[in-house]
Design an enzyme around this catalytic site. Sequence first.
Site, PDB file in Angstrom:
ATOM      1  N   ASN A   9       0.880  -1.169   0.000  1.00 16.24           N
ATOM      2  CA  ASN A   9       0.000   0.000   0.000  1.00 16.24           C
ATOM      3  C   ASN A   9       0.919   1.221   0.000  1.00 16.24           C
ATOM      4  O   ASN A   9       1.459   1.602   1.031  1.00 16.24           O
ATOM      5  CB  ASN A   9      -0.880  -0.036   1.259  1.00 16.24           C
ATOM      6  N   ARG A  94      -2.697  -1.916  -3.390  1.00 15.17           N
ATOM      7  CA  ARG A  94      -3.872  -1.072  -3.222  1.00 15.17           C
ATOM      8  C   ARG A  94      -3.724   0.103  -4.183  1.00 15.17           C
ATOM      9  O   ARG A  94      -2.719   0.818  -4.145  1.00 15.17           O
ATOM     10  CB  ARG A  94      -3.927  -0.563  -1.789  1.00 15.17           C
ATOM     11  N   HIS A 182     -12.601   3.680  -0.329  1.00 18.25           N
ATOM     12  CA  HIS A 182     -12.555   2.738   0.805  1.00 18.25           C
ATOM     13  C   HIS A 182     -13.237   1.418   0.458  1.00 18.25           C
ATOM     14  O   HIS A 182     -13.689   0.682   1.340  1.00 18.25           O
ATOM     15  CB  HIS A 182     -13.216   3.320   2.082  1.00 18.25           C
ATOM     16  N   HIS A 209     -16.648   3.721   7.966  1.00 16.79           N
ATOM     17  CA  HIS A 209     -15.182   3.553   7.969  1.00 16.79           C
ATOM     18  C   HIS A 209     -14.618   4.881   8.462  1.00 16.79           C
ATOM     19  O   HIS A 209     -14.527   5.858   7.713  1.00 16.79           O
ATOM     20  CB  HIS A 209     -14.686   3.229   6.554  1.00 16.79           C
ATOM     21  N   GLY A 211     -11.559   6.689   9.917  1.00 15.83           N
ATOM     22  CA  GLY A 211     -10.124   6.738  10.202  1.00 15.83           C
ATOM     23  C   GLY A 211      -9.619   8.134   9.889  1.00 15.83           C
ATOM     24  O   GLY A 211     -10.397   9.093   9.950  1.00 15.83           O
ATOM     25  N   GLY A 213      -8.864   9.031   6.940  1.00 17.05           N
ATOM     26  CA  GLY A 213      -9.832   9.192   5.873  1.00 17.05           C
ATOM     27  C   GLY A 213     -11.121   8.558   6.372  1.00 17.05           C
ATOM     28  O   GLY A 213     -11.082   7.460   6.912  1.00 17.05           O
ATOM     29  N   ARG A 242      -9.265  16.625   5.750  1.00 19.41           N
ATOM     30  CA  ARG A 242     -10.098  16.930   4.576  1.00 19.41           C
ATOM     31  C   ARG A 242     -11.452  17.480   5.042  1.00 19.41           C
ATOM     32  O   ARG A 242     -11.980  17.039   6.058  1.00 19.41           O
ATOM     33  CB  ARG A 242     -10.326  15.674   3.731  1.00 19.41           C
ATOM     34  N   ASP A 284      -5.733  14.362  14.784  1.00 16.10           N
ATOM     35  CA  ASP A 284      -5.768  13.040  15.421  1.00 16.10           C
ATOM     36  C   ASP A 284      -6.860  12.980  16.484  1.00 16.10           C
ATOM     37  O   ASP A 284      -6.867  13.774  17.423  1.00 16.10           O
ATOM     38  CB  ASP A 284      -4.390  12.771  16.048  1.00 16.10           C
ATOM     39  N   MET A 285      -7.765  12.022  16.344  1.00 12.52           N
ATOM     40  CA  MET A 285      -8.909  11.950  17.251  1.00 12.52           C
ATOM     41  C   MET A 285      -8.481  11.754  18.703  1.00 12.52           C
ATOM     42  O   MET A 285      -9.083  12.320  19.616  1.00 12.52           O
ATOM     43  CB  MET A 285      -9.850  10.826  16.791  1.00 12.52           C
ATOM     44  N   GLY A 329      -9.584   3.150  12.348  1.00  8.18           N
ATOM     45  CA  GLY A 329      -8.959   3.646  13.583  1.00  8.18           C
ATOM     46  C   GLY A 329      -9.917   4.252  14.604  1.00  8.18           C
ATOM     47  O   GLY A 329      -9.920   3.856  15.769  1.00  8.18           O
ATOM     48  N   ILE A 330     -10.754   5.197  14.184  1.00  9.75           N
ATOM     49  CA  ILE A 330     -11.676   5.851  15.118  1.00  9.75           C
ATOM     50  C   ILE A 330     -12.856   4.918  15.402  1.00  9.75           C
ATOM     51  O   ILE A 330     -13.248   4.736  16.558  1.00  9.75           O
ATOM     52  CB  ILE A 330     -12.168   7.198  14.542  1.00  9.75           C
ATOM     53  N   GLU A 380      -8.154  -4.600   4.998  1.00  7.50           N
ATOM     54  CA  GLU A 380      -8.008  -4.351   3.558  1.00  7.50           C
ATOM     55  C   GLU A 380      -6.886  -5.206   2.963  1.00  7.50           C
ATOM     56  O   GLU A 380      -6.963  -5.644   1.819  1.00  7.50           O
ATOM     57  CB  GLU A 380      -7.703  -2.857   3.331  1.00  7.50           C
TER      58      GLU A 380
END
Length: 394
Positions: A9, A94, A182, A209, A211, A213, A242, A284-285, A329-330, A380
Amino acid sequence: MLDAILVLNAGSSSLKFTLFSIHEDSNLVPELRGQIEGIGTAPQFKAKDEHGKVVGNEELSKTEHATQTACLNFFGKWLRGQLGDLQVKAVGHRVVHGGMDFAAPVMVSEDVLEKLDALVPLAPLHQPHNVGAIRAVARALPDMPQVACFDTSFHRSQPQLAQAFALPKSITSRGVRRYGFHGLSYEYIASAMPRYDANAAAGRVVVCHLGNGSSMCAVANGKSVASTMGFTAVDGLPMGTRCGSLDPGVVLYLMDEMNMDARAIENLVYKQSGLLGVSGVSSDMRTLEASTEPDAKLAIDLYMYRIGRELGSLVAALGGLDALVFTAGIGENSKSLRSRVVRDAAWLGVELDEAANEAKGPRISTAVSRVSAWVIPTNEELMIAQHTRRVVGI
Ligand code: ADP
């Protein structure tokens, strides 16, 4: 000797890899995984084996490993020393954009590479790096079969209306339409869903999804019917950096009143917006959740609000809802975010099991909840390895 598949990736500043061995029972088993991060600035290589033991951890020279190709060459050399009795039979990549041509993974050829080059304008920040890695491997190992797996393919099952913009044909005929991204993550979740909730898997599922992104996808009977990302991966939800959906009038305003050109707007909407832009603190969350800054809270609130709004829209596309899934991730790690999203979605018939949510599920809805809710870790890389194996025929 065991056959193996290497999954790559390649991003703008990182190269992630997973090596899978193929076993007699047909299972794909991850043997090694890791990444080179900071390509172009301060490249750092890290790798772990299947037990999580660190097998590589190195700061690479900035001058010697300044490019993706140099980093790939370093990685190739390192990998050869690690293979033991594994033999790499194919490499799966990917690739962010498959356009309208590629509704499924494909064996790479010169003709395919040319078509992927032609899609660079649709994903200028990602596609060149994906294609660059394929070319670098082809140069180093000309006989190695390579398979391109696309983030867009899973969404080609969407109805035409879901893929359309209300623009004149002279524009849409050039490929200006909603592609969705995604897809490898959603495809994995769709393939795993029957193990969690067979009825919902055959019915209507919204997958979040979430993350760096972030996007959401409406899945009916295992197929994508609508998604929040559109022509590019900047659409839909706000993300780490974004902005997500934006009134096109804002773009005109930026051009007319603030003299911003396309590159400046690209930088703004892809790199300076979202959680980072709103909070002024971080993309970053984890950092935002730990922060006491009011704007950090505002950024999370806006992220949450947009998830709720998009959920309503995707449920409308599905004509109802049987299950809600959190991943990435989140989605996999932020209990508070899941709790708030599920509570706000009570009107859809989903009821949170607080203790199960604290325990990371997998089921986080109560036994009596009409709609089930789940935490399902995405994979993935496994999806890419499975596709690669099938396409190459090993
Ligand atoms: P990418 O899109 O780059 O693959 P990931 O899926 O790894 O991103 O997600 C990264 C995001 O997940 C970051 O915002 C990070 O803060 C968030 N995250 C990871 N662990 C946690 C956690 N324990 N709590 C809240 N957020 C988390």
